[in-house]
Design an enzyme around this catalytic site. Structure first.
Site, short mmCIF file in Angstrom:
data_model
loop_
_atom_site.label_atom_id
_atom_site.label_comp_id
_atom_site.label_asym_id
_atom_site.label_seq_id
_atom_site.Cartn_x
_atom_site.Cartn_y
_atom_site.Cartn_z
N HIS A 169 18.58 -123.11 -31.83
CA HIS A 169 18.04 -123.72 -32.67
C HIS A 169 19.60 -123.76 -33.91
O HIS A 169 19.03 -124.53 -34.07
CB HIS A 169 17.19 -123.03 -33.08
CG HIS A 169 17.40 -121.62 -33.87
ND1 HIS A 169 18.10 -120.82 -33.16
CD2 HIS A 169 16.45 -121.30 -35.64
CE1 HIS A 169 18.14 -119.45 -34.68
NE2 HIS A 169 17.18 -120.24 -35.45
N GLY A 170 20.08 -123.18 -33.86
CA GLY A 170 21.37 -122.55 -34.76
C GLY A 170 22.90 -122.01 -34.24
O GLY A 170 22.57 -121.89 -33.05
N ASN A 217 17.36 -119.23 -44.88
CA ASN A 217 18.89 -120.49 -44.43
C ASN A 217 17.86 -121.50 -44.46
O ASN A 217 18.53 -122.67 -43.68
CB ASN A 217 18.94 -120.02 -43.38
CG ASN A 217 18.06 -119.48 -42.23
OD1 ASN A 217 16.51 -120.05 -42.95
ND2 ASN A 217 18.09 -119.21 -40.72
#
Lengths: 143, 493
Positions: free
Chosen positions: B416-417, B212
């Site tokens: 965080h994502g 990713n």
């Protein structure tokens, strides 16, 4: 192919089951599976360079982790894609010991269809077992 | 002695809502839990979380020395040991340090760079820019960087991090002020790192990796500036402004450091320290033990290598933009907004029960989000709080947030994502990389990837909705959105 992908591997990662008639063949199959995760056409990897591996551990499963980590090491440190050729494992020594001859070549983006870069071999679901007439390893890797 | 396992599906049922987008599993839900496990999520995100999250965050709650609670952020999903999105603060004198609480990719993180450019100025150059970035920031399997380092130089990088890069011409001094820890955490000791790890990492400074990890050119649509005053302070000050965001970590170096210490700790835990946990991936050592201290010093080398990696990538971004536009990078305004870590353990001072205490804070797929006024926030941002960079999938977009005082409840930590919901295996079955590339192009997103298979794995539909994740952090009081970014060009490994 003496390995199959785990359908139920962790969502972010991948895993495989690899097997062989002997523990050596099982380790070699695990090496092939690791290579196939990183290169979609592993058959395109030619035998142009050789490297050797010698790892030790008291635990057979962690011995396999160390063994596969050597393949990751050559991939990162020397950009080499390697296959396990001759492998020898001593199960009656303390610690256990695996040695192998590896062969392969430098990564070539034009010929090698690169897929996932394997970060690490994890301990998750890790197992190396003797089942009736074959050895089977289950390995999950962090991508 | 093994502890009886409790299934994730059972633990999920024991979640009690204790506040907005805030749930807790009480310590009596599973034998061995020392503290409650708290999960931040809207009901929808909670329902999307895999059972593993509930098993793992309650395992984290069993770790010796854990203070107050185990936490999981709204983007949480299954990880090794800790869930991704997991966070735990330990008493350094009585608690443990766990590589599984940091992740294999030590100091994986995000860096955001602003520009003075707007979309109309780059529209014609997107392909040129992305193709040039693809060449200059190597990605994918076994990628090695353009920077050739000797063993001694790499050991210096492991100690000096981004500072080494700036001192050697790869960046500007002000970049360091806008990097967590000033781009170099103190206490890193390369003698605690294996030869194998050093050799895996030495050629990889300035590379993106795969999975990713990505480098993206993004734009700011005017309707996506939620907090114009804070945005302006962060340099986001015009509609359709162009920014560059990238996500990567410490590459094979960090991965090997983590692997080495997991393998060292696992066989010692019960035998040497009497620590019994239900999951081998939670391998840990008492923080004050020689083994724990060695890992802490080695892990800091990983943190520094990652800062250096992102610093060199920033330098390449400046080179590429400067070449394509025939202008000086300073004139183009290619200034760093911030660099955040999301896989670390750090000693931080926090208030616990009215007293200031030093804690060892593990964040794995979780971002530090310090509030306005806190001393570790760069002076430029002290009034508005620490910038937090949250990466979405390559299709959906990303966010810039800021830390808030109410973040104290989670030791100033946020998401965080977007977090995966679909496995890589399933995504590859469902999507075709080539088709996805064409669909993205039709939507104005030009993608260059080393691998079509890898591209398919990163399809937007394999991830949670980033807007929902950010909304949950807002509702829970962990962080506030400042700007949302839309991708127009993407390099991925």
């Amino acid at each position: 192919m003496p390995f199959r992908w785990l359908e139920d591997a962790p969502v972010s990662d991948a895993g495989f089951e690899a097997w062989g008639q002997t523990v050596e063949e099982c380790f070699r199959s695990a090496g092939d599976a690791l290579l196939a995760l990183m290169v979609a056409n592993p058959e395109a990897v030619r035998d142009l360079e050789e490297r050797s591996v010698a790892v030790e551990h008291t635990d057979l499963e962690l011995l396999l982790v160390r063994f596969l980590e050597e393949l990751l090491y050559y991939k990162d440190a020397e950009q080499l894609l390697l296959r396990v050729r001759h492998c020898s494992i001593s199960l009656d020594t303390e610690p256990l010991r695996a040695t192998a001859l590896l062969s392969g070549e430098k990564i070539d983006r034009d010929r090698h269809w690169l897929s996932a870069d394997v970060k690490a071999v994890t301990l998750h679901r890790l197992s190396v077992r003797h089942e009736e007439d074959r050895w089977v390893a289950t390995v999950v890797v962090d991508l | 002695m093994a502890l009886p396992a409790v299934k994730g599906s059972e633990l999920r049922k024991k979640c009690v809502q204790v506040g907005p987008a805030t749930w807790e599993i009480p310590p009596d839900a599973k034998p061995g839990m020392r503290v409650p496990a708290r999960i931040y999520a809207t009901p929808e995100l909670l329902a999307q979380m895999d059972d593993g999250v509930f098993e793992q965050i309650t395992n984290v709650a069993m770790l010796p020395g854990i203070v107050e609670r185990a936490f999981c952020m709204p983007d949480g999903h299954w990880g090794y040991g800790f869930p991704i999105g997991g966070m735990a603060a330990m008493d350094p004198d009585h608690g443990v340090i766990s590589p599984g609480g940091i992740g294999f990719d030590i100091n994986c993180g995000m860096r955001l760079v602003r520009t003075n450019l707007v979309y109309d100025e780059i529209r014609e150059h997107i392909r040129t820019l992305v193709d040039a970035l693809y060449r200059r920031v190597p990605a994918g399997v076994g990628a090695h960087g353009l920077l050739k380092l000797t063993d001694d130089e790499f050991a210096e990088v492991a100690v000096q991090g981004a500072r080494w890069c700036v001192a050697h011409g790869y960046g500007w001094p002000e970049d360091l002020e806008r990097t967590e820890e000033g781009g170099a955490i103190s206490g890193a000791d390369p003698s605690k790192v294996s030869r194998r790890a050093l050799e895996r990492g030495r050629t990889q400074v300035g590379t993106l990796g795969s999975g990713n990890h990505y480098l993206e050119i993004q734009i700011v649509k005017p309707e996506h500036i939620f907090d114009p005053a804070a945005a302006a302070i962060m340099g986001i000050d015009r509609p359709y402004q162009v920014v560059i965001m990238f996500h990567c970590g410490s590459r094979g170096f960090g991965h090997q450091i983590a692997s080495d210490y997991v393998q060292q700790f696992a066989p010692l835990m019960e035998k040497k320290w009497g620590i019994v946990l239900p999951d081998r991936d939670l391998a840990c050592a008492p923080f004050r033990s020689p083994e724990g201290q060695a890992y802490f010093a080695a892990m800091k080398c990983g943190i520094n290598m990652s800062f250096a990696n992102r610093q060199v990538i920033l330098h390449r971004v400046r080179e590429v933009f400067s070449e394509v536009f025939h202008r000086d990078p300073r004139e183009l305004g290619l200034e760093m907004v911030y660099d955040v870590c999301h896989n670390t353990a750090k000693l931080e001072e926090h208030e616990v029960g009215g007293q200031r205490r030093k804690l060892l804070v593990h964040r794995k797929g979780a971002t530090r989000a310090f509030a306005p006024g806190m001393t570790d926030v760069p002076a430029a941002y002290r009034e508005i709080g620490q910038p937090v960079i949250i990466g979405g999938s390559m299709e959906t977009g990303s966010y810039l947030l800021r830390g808030v005082p109410t973040g104290k409840q989670a030791f100033f930590t946020t998401a965080h994502g977007s977090g995966r919901t679909m496995s890589r295996h399933a995504a590859k079955k469902q999507f075709r990389g080539k088709e996805l590339e064409q669909q993205l192009a039709a939507r104005g997103i030009y993608v260059r990837s080393v691998s079509y298979g890898g591209l398919a794995e990163e399809a937007g539909a394999a991830y949670k909705n980033i807007d929902a994740v950010v909304a949950a952090t807002t509702e829970a009081g962990l962080s506030l959105p400042v700007v949302r970014f839309t991708p127009v060009g993407n390099v991925k490994g």
